[in-house]
Write a protein that holds these residues in place. Structure first.
Motif, PDB file in Angstrom:
ATOM      1  N   PHE A 134       0.854  -1.193   0.000  1.00 35.91           N
ATOM      2  CA  PHE A 134       0.000   0.000   0.000  1.00 35.91           C
ATOM      3  C   PHE A 134       0.886   1.238   0.000  1.00 35.91           C
ATOM      4  N   PRO A 135       1.155   1.799  -1.168  1.00 33.19           N
ATOM      5  CA  PRO A 135       2.046   2.964  -1.236  1.00 33.19           C
ATOM      6  C   PRO A 135       1.539   4.177  -0.457  1.00 33.19           C
ATOM      7  N   ALA A 136       0.222   4.300  -0.308  1.00 35.01           N
ATOM      8  CA  ALA A 136      -0.347   5.446   0.409  1.00 35.01           C
ATOM      9  C   ALA A 136      -1.523   4.971   1.255  1.00 35.01           C
ATOM     10  N   LYS A 137      -1.922   5.788   2.216  1.00 38.05           N
ATOM     11  CA  LYS A 137      -3.032   5.405   3.088  1.00 38.05           C
ATOM     12  C   LYS A 137      -4.301   5.163   2.268  1.00 38.05           C
ATOM     13  N   ARG A 138      -4.509   5.922   1.219  1.00 43.03           N
ATOM     14  CA  ARG A 138      -5.704   5.721   0.389  1.00 43.03           C
ATOM     15  C   ARG A 138      -5.740   4.297  -0.172  1.00 43.03           C
ATOM     16  N   ASP A 139      -4.576   3.752  -0.527  1.00 45.89           N
ATOM     17  CA  ASP A 139      -4.498   2.371  -1.009  1.00 45.89           C
ATOM     18  C   ASP A 139      -4.860   1.390   0.099  1.00 45.89           C
ATOM     19  N   LEU A 140      -4.414   1.688   1.303  1.00 48.32           N
ATOM     20  CA  LEU A 140      -4.742   0.853   2.460  1.00 48.32           C
ATOM     21  C   LEU A 140      -6.245   0.879   2.724  1.00 48.32           C
ATOM     22  N   VAL A 141      -6.856   2.057   2.665  1.00 49.04           N
ATOM     23  CA  VAL A 141      -8.303   2.184   2.870  1.00 49.04           C
ATOM     24  C   VAL A 141      -9.059   1.447   1.762  1.00 49.04           C
ATOM     25  N   ALA A 142      -8.620   1.585   0.521  1.00 46.43           N
ATOM     26  CA  ALA A 142      -9.280   0.895  -0.594  1.00 46.43           C
ATOM     27  C   ALA A 142      -9.214  -0.620  -0.387  1.00 46.43           C
ATOM     28  N   HIS A 143      -8.075  -1.100   0.071  1.00 48.75           N
ATOM     29  CA  HIS A 143      -7.940  -2.532   0.346  1.00 48.75           C
ATOM     30  C   HIS A 143      -8.860  -2.948   1.493  1.00 48.75           C
ATOM     31  N   ALA A 144      -8.922  -2.135   2.521  1.00 46.96           N
ATOM     32  CA  ALA A 144      -9.780  -2.451   3.671  1.00 46.96           C
ATOM     33  C   ALA A 144     -11.244  -2.530   3.246  1.00 46.96           C
ATOM     34  N   LEU A 145     -11.670  -1.622   2.387  1.00 47.04           N
ATOM     35  CA  LEU A 145     -13.054  -1.639   1.905  1.00 47.04           C
ATOM     36  C   LEU A 145     -13.322  -2.858   1.028  1.00 47.04           C
ATOM     37  N   ALA A 146     -12.354  -3.211   0.194  1.00 47.70           N
ATOM     38  CA  ALA A 146     -12.509  -4.409  -0.641  1.00 47.70           C
ATOM     39  C   ALA A 146     -12.576  -5.656   0.244  1.00 47.70           C
ATOM     40  N   LEU A 147     -11.753  -5.691   1.285  1.00 45.92           N
ATOM     41  CA  LEU A 147     -11.760  -6.808   2.223  1.00 45.92           C
ATOM     42  C   LEU A 147     -13.103  -6.886   2.945  1.00 45.92           C
ATOM     43  N   LEU A 148     -13.641  -5.747   3.321  1.00 43.29           N
ATOM     44  CA  LEU A 148     -14.946  -5.708   3.982  1.00 43.29           C
ATOM     45  C   LEU A 148     -16.032  -6.243   3.051  1.00 43.29           C
ATOM     46  N   ASP A 149     -15.992  -5.844   1.786  1.00 38.62           N
ATOM     47  CA  ASP A 149     -16.955  -6.361   0.793  1.00 38.62           C
ATOM     48  C   ASP A 149     -16.830  -7.882   0.653  1.00 38.62           C
ATOM     49  N   GLU A 150     -15.591  -8.358   0.554  1.00 41.82           N
ATOM     50  CA  GLU A 150     -15.365  -9.803   0.403  1.00 41.82           C
ATOM     51  C   GLU A 150     -15.911 -10.570   1.603  1.00 41.82           C
ATOM     52  N   ARG A 151     -15.597 -10.103   2.791  1.00 40.94           N
ATOM     53  CA  ARG A 151     -16.036 -10.807   4.006  1.00 40.94           C
ATOM     54  C   ARG A 151     -17.555 -10.764   4.138  1.00 40.94           C
ATOM     55  N   THR A 152     -18.142  -9.644   3.771  1.00 36.54           N
ATOM     56  CA  THR A 152     -19.602  -9.533   3.846  1.00 36.54           C
ATOM     57  C   THR A 152     -20.250 -10.488   2.855  1.00 36.54           C
ATOM     58  N   ALA A 153     -19.727 -10.543   1.634  1.00 33.51           N
ATOM     59  CA  ALA A 153     -20.294 -11.424   0.609  1.00 33.51           C
ATOM     60  C   ALA A 153     -20.115 -12.897   0.974  1.00 33.51           C
ATOM     61  N   ALA A 154     -19.017 -13.229   1.645  1.00 29.45           N
ATOM     62  CA  ALA A 154     -18.728 -14.625   1.978  1.00 29.45           C
ATOM     63  C   ALA A 154     -19.415 -15.101   3.259  1.00 29.45           C
TER      64      ALA A 154
END
Length: 194
Positions: free
Chosen positions: A51-71
């Motif tokens: 994650f080069p920047a915090k925005r990348d970290l947040v984007a990953h966290a949101l994608a992870l949240l979507d994945e966990r919610t869907a699963a």
């Protein structure tokens, strides 16, 4: 984090798990490179590889949240009001896992409100959720289990009720333990059926 250098995917999973633990403990407000690095027992330099920047970290966290919610496992129910009830129960923080997921979702709202693109994405997610709920409500109406009315409007009301209950349960779990949440949901559904 002692993995072979070539095991990039395994390390990425470790990083994702650390991100999830930080989110569960501190929400999006506490999601920092330093906090994730501390959770991993690594340096922030390692994280910048992912994650080069915090925005990348947040984007990953949101994608992870979507994945966990869907699963997440969902309750199964026949059609009609039972299916509406099951869909709404799946939203509530009735287990430790569901509570952690809801804490993360609610903490992400501030981030979504501050970012127009992310806010539009969230509006779309909640809109799709209402559409699915409206379909379940329409089926319950066809079966005579709910009175006639605009399914989309009833879905908006049900979604608003259950999200409000989520917030109440997160802020005051002693007043809104799982059994109380279920009782309140059932009373709400009974009022719709009248």
């Amino acid at each position: 984090m002692s993995r072979p250098k070539g095991d990039h995917e395994a390390r990425r999973r470790e990083v994702s798990e650390a991100v999830w633990r930080v989110l569960a403990a501190h929400g999006f407000g506490g999601l920092t490179m330093r906090a994730v690095a501390a959770e991993l027992g690594a340096t922030t330099g390692l994280l910048t590889h992912y994650f080069p920047a915090k925005r990348d970290l947040v984007a990953h966290a949101l994608a992870l949240l979507d994945e966990r919610t869907a699963a997440r496992p969902r309750r199964s129910a026949e059609q009609g009001i039972a299916a509406v009830r099951a869909a709404l129960l799946d939203i509530l923080p009735l287990t430790a896992e569901a509570t952690a997921g809801n804490r993360i979702w609610v903490s992400s709202w501030d981030t979504a409100l501050a970012d127009p693109a992310l806010g539009a994405d969230y509006a779309g997610k909640y809109g799709r959720s209402r559409e699915r709920l409206a379909e379940l409500i329409a089926t319950a109406q066809e079966r005579g289990e709910l009175p006639r009315g605009d399914p989309a409007r009833l879905a908006a009301g049900a979604q608003s009720f259950v999200l409000g209950l989520v917030v109440q349960a997160l802020f005051n779990p002693d007043t809104f333990p799982p059994e109380t949440q279920v009782e309140l949901l059932d009373a709400y559904l009974d009022s719709l059926a009248r």
